[in-house]
Write an enzyme that holds these catalytic residues in place. Structure first.
Site, short mmCIF file in Angstrom:
data_model
loop_
_atom_site.label_atom_id
_atom_site.label_comp_id
_atom_site.label_asym_id
_atom_site.label_seq_id
_atom_site.Cartn_x
_atom_site.Cartn_y
_atom_site.Cartn_z
N CYS A 173 0.83 -1.21 0.00
CA CYS A 173 0.00 0.00 0.00
C CYS A 173 0.86 1.25 0.00
CB CYS A 173 -0.91 0.01 1.22
SG CYS A 173 -1.78 -1.55 1.48
N ARG A 212 3.64 0.05 -6.21
CA ARG A 212 3.47 -0.82 -5.05
C ARG A 212 2.25 -1.73 -5.19
NH1 ARG A 212 6.49 1.38 -0.76
NH2 ARG A 212 5.16 0.49 0.85
N TRP A 241 -4.30 -2.33 -1.05
CA TRP A 241 -4.47 -3.67 -1.61
C TRP A 241 -5.33 -4.44 -0.62
CZ3 TRP A 241 -1.49 -5.38 -6.00
CH2 TRP A 241 -1.80 -6.67 -6.41
N ASN A 280 -0.58 1.44 6.76
CA ASN A 280 0.04 0.27 6.14
C ASN A 280 0.53 -0.64 7.25
OD1 ASN A 280 -0.29 1.49 3.66
ND2 ASN A 280 1.85 2.10 3.45
N GLY A 281 0.46 -1.95 7.04
CA GLY A 281 0.96 -2.88 8.04
C GLY A 281 -0.11 -3.85 8.50
N GLU A 326 18.46 -23.06 -4.12
CA GLU A 326 18.20 -21.65 -4.45
C GLU A 326 19.47 -20.80 -4.30
OE1 GLU A 326 16.21 -18.06 -5.44
OE2 GLU A 326 16.01 -20.18 -5.96
N LYS A 372 21.08 -18.66 -7.38
CA LYS A 372 21.31 -17.21 -7.33
C LYS A 372 22.75 -16.88 -7.71
CE LYS A 372 17.47 -15.63 -6.68
NZ LYS A 372 17.16 -16.68 -7.65
N GLU A 387 23.20 -17.37 -11.47
CA GLU A 387 22.47 -16.41 -12.29
C GLU A 387 23.18 -15.08 -12.43
OE1 GLU A 387 17.71 -17.16 -11.90
OE2 GLU A 387 18.73 -16.48 -10.09
N HIS A 407 27.49 -39.62 -2.48
CA HIS A 407 27.15 -40.37 -3.69
C HIS A 407 27.66 -39.66 -4.95
CE1 HIS A 407 24.59 -43.16 -1.45
NE2 HIS A 407 24.23 -42.10 -0.75
N LYS A 409 13.22 -11.89 -17.40
CA LYS A 409 12.42 -11.90 -16.18
C LYS A 409 11.24 -12.85 -16.31
CE LYS A 409 11.42 -10.60 -12.05
NZ LYS A 409 12.23 -11.17 -10.97
#
Length: 610
Positions: A2, A27, A74, A98-99, A483, A487, A490, A506, A605
């Site tokens: 928000c 946002r 939102w 907000n929050g 991950e 990263k 990438e 193994h 993207k």
């Protein structure tokens, strides 16, 4: 997600507020509104949908006044509607927020017992009533009324408040949600982010957690919530428009890493009912009958989203007690898959447009499966092709290497596992509630993990020239090892491999020598002792160990050459925390090598081709 903007000065503020909200459109939002003090009273105009709808509403009521607030929302607590849009009013006050007010259920019950009636489904309206009640009880000023209200509130917030009786001031407060004050010439502004104010002033004060301020045209007086005065000089922000978008960070990726606490708060907001220990998300389309019918869950995804899927598989089996698989969507279409009406297929895609995943969704629907999308972009192709959708509220992610979209996908999959478990009767309220409470603590735990950024930079500087790295993890640490390796590949172009730690013997153990750093995800969880054994095997072959560890761990420093610390947290939510130092490690190594962090070579993207 928000956006907040506020103005107090000498100019008619409606156009200024609307312009500021447009600067915050990135946002994401689904409704918007303004509250302006016309010198006698506060007038509010709100509208569902885009800011153009609000602009049209303002043509009918231009809100003449020099003090006001604006907000883009939102939907969280309650559906998108004019009644649920901000600002919210109660008696003499209007509030934007907000929050997440974590104790909103408790406070609402208290207020209702005092005879107060609510006109919305939001947690923000509770704050408005608390402030108004404090004024009615004799608080001498708006500042003191807000202070009184905040002492009853628990959670994350950025607040801005107007009052009928004080037309020339705004009171703001902050806790774990951004709020910036802009100091102009005979005017003062506030906003969620610098771009909202940059057209009017370049002198900014960044409010810290636990602080509040009284804004007048001539000044911004800052105090702690306890009442202690705070002296802070404005910073001069000399940004180009692109730098403003980056929020002062060197790269979008770094900005997005640091946005993760806010993104997770936005993804959680309105979806957790602690009183019932349940997950509220009707858009998923998973009623009790559908949930009980499910005999198998297949999670389909590509790239980083696949790593989120691996964690989701673990959570679904543990909490919902239904067999689950995680599969590369790019493989599903071509293996002649078998889907039935008893299958739940979860398609995970940041963009919601990934071609391989979309093709797999269509194959699943042809087989009769119930399909749920987990995506960040409203109205994208995969949610449209699915029976239901869980939208993460990460906001725009500009960096090609996903960070905040990954962690919000993890949140979505964990919430799905809890919802399935509760609907299927395999997860009791007593087991679910502590997990939900752990989730609500995650944003602050990520903030604590980010505080170790300098230690991560030191490790990155030491290993910036490494050509190869091995990443190991067990249980929920395994997807994070994958991950972390992805990263690094990438954005730094270094060769990195992620493995389940138990698989090291193994094959991959043959790679280990003094020049091969091994990153081990080893927080203090149920896998800790077995992972420690793997570390000893690495050390026996002269390997250098970089360990992701809980900061209270006293054993790890005896066996690891470098430590990447995280704060203690619940075992279920560990992937959301352990990934943070690995994101930072990849970023810092890439930046030190001078690669194009935000737009790495050969990558896009959104992958809309097979």
């Amino acid at each position: 997600m928000c956006g907040i903007v506020g103005y107090v000065g000498a100019r008619t503020c409606g156009p200024i507020l609307l312009e500021g909200l447009r600067k915050l459109e990135y946002r994401g939002y689904d409704s918007a509104g303004l509250a302006v003090h016309d010198g006698e009273k506060i007038e509010i105009v709100r509208a569902v949908g885009k800011l153009d709808n609000l602009a049209r509403a303002l043509e009918q009521n231009s809100l003449e006044g020099v003090t006001g607030l604006g907000h883009t929302r939102w939907a969280t607590h309650g559906r998108p509607s004019e009644a649920n849009a901000h600002p919210h009013a109660a008696g003499e006050v209007a509030v934007v927020h907000n929050g997440i007010i974590e104790n909103h259920l408790e406070l609402k019950q208290q207020l209702e017992s005092e005879g107060i009636e609510f006109s919305s489904d939001t947690d923000t309206e509770i704050v408005a009533h608390l402030v108004d009640s404090a004024l009615s009880a004799g608080a001498p000023s708006l500042m003191e009324a807000v202070r009184s209200a905040l002492k009853r509130v628990r959670g994350a917030y950025a607040l801005a408040v107007l009052c009928n009786r004080e037309p020339d001031r705004i009171v703001v407060a902050k806790s774990a949600s951004p709020l910036v004050i802009g100091i102009g010439e005979d005017e003062t502004l506030c906003g969620s982010d610098i771009p909202a104010m940059l057209g009017h002033t370049k002198h900014m004060i960044f409010l810290e957690d636990g602080e509040m301020a009284e804004l007048t045209p001539a000044s911004a007086s800052i105090e702690t919530i306890e009442g202690d005065p705070v002296q802070r000089e404005p910073l001069h922000i000399d940004w180009s428009p692109v730098m403003a978008e980056k929020g002062g960070f060197k790269h979008f990726m770094l900005k997005e890493i640091f946005e993760q606490p806010r993104a997770i708060e936005d993804t959680l907001r309105g979806r957790i009912d602690l009183e019932q220990a349940d997950v509220l998300d009707e858009e998923m389309g998973l009623d009790a009958e559908t949930a009980r019918r499910i005999r198998r869950v297949s999670i389909l995804a590509c790239g980083t989203s696949y790593h989120a899927a691996l964690a989701g598989r673990y959570w679904i089996e543990r909490l919902a007690r239904v067999p689950a698989t995680a599969e590369h969507a790019s493989e599903v279409r071509y293996r002649d898959p078998v889907f039935t009406e008893d299958d739940l297929v979860v398609a995970v895609s940041q963009s919601g447009e990934t071609a391989d995943t979309l093709a797999a969704v269509r194959a699943a629907r042809e087989g009769g499966a119930h399909v749920l999308a987990v995506a960040n972009v409203l109205g994208s192709a995969i949610p449209r092709a699915s029976h239901g959708a869980f939208y993460t509220h990460a906001g725009p992610e500009i960096g090609v290497a996903s960070t905040k979209c990954f962690t919000t996908q993890l949140v979505g999959l964990l919430l799905l596992a809890i919802q399935l478990g509760r609907r299927r009767g395999t997860l009791s309220a007593d087991r679910a509630r502590p997990i939900l409470q752990e989730l609500l603590r995650v944003p602050n735990e990520i903030r604590a993990a980010l505080d170790y950024k300098d230690d991560v930079f030191t490790v990155a500087r030491h290993w910036q020239h490494a050509q190869h790295m091995l990443f190991l993890g067990r249980g929920l640490g395994f997807p994070i090892a994958l991950e972390g390796a992805l990263k690094l590949k990438e954005i730094s172009y270094a060769h990195a491999e992620g493995y389940a730690a138990g698989e090291m013997k193994h094959g991959p153990i043959a790679l280990i020598d003094a020049d091969m750093p091994v990153v081990v995800v080893m927080p203090e969880d149920e896998q800790y002792e077995k992972t420690m054994s793997n570390v000893q095997e690495v050390r026996a072959r002269d390997g250098k160990v970089i360990a992701v560890v809980t900061d209270s761990d006293t054993k790890a420093k005896q066996v690891a050459d470098f430590l990447l610390k995280i704060p203690p947290c619940g075992s279920t939510v560990l992937p959301l925390i352990t990934v943070i130092p690995l994101q930072l490690l990849a970023y810092y190594i890439a930046d030190l090598k001078g690669t194009d962090v935000d737009q790495p070579r050969n990558l896009a993207k959104t992958v809309t081709v097979e």
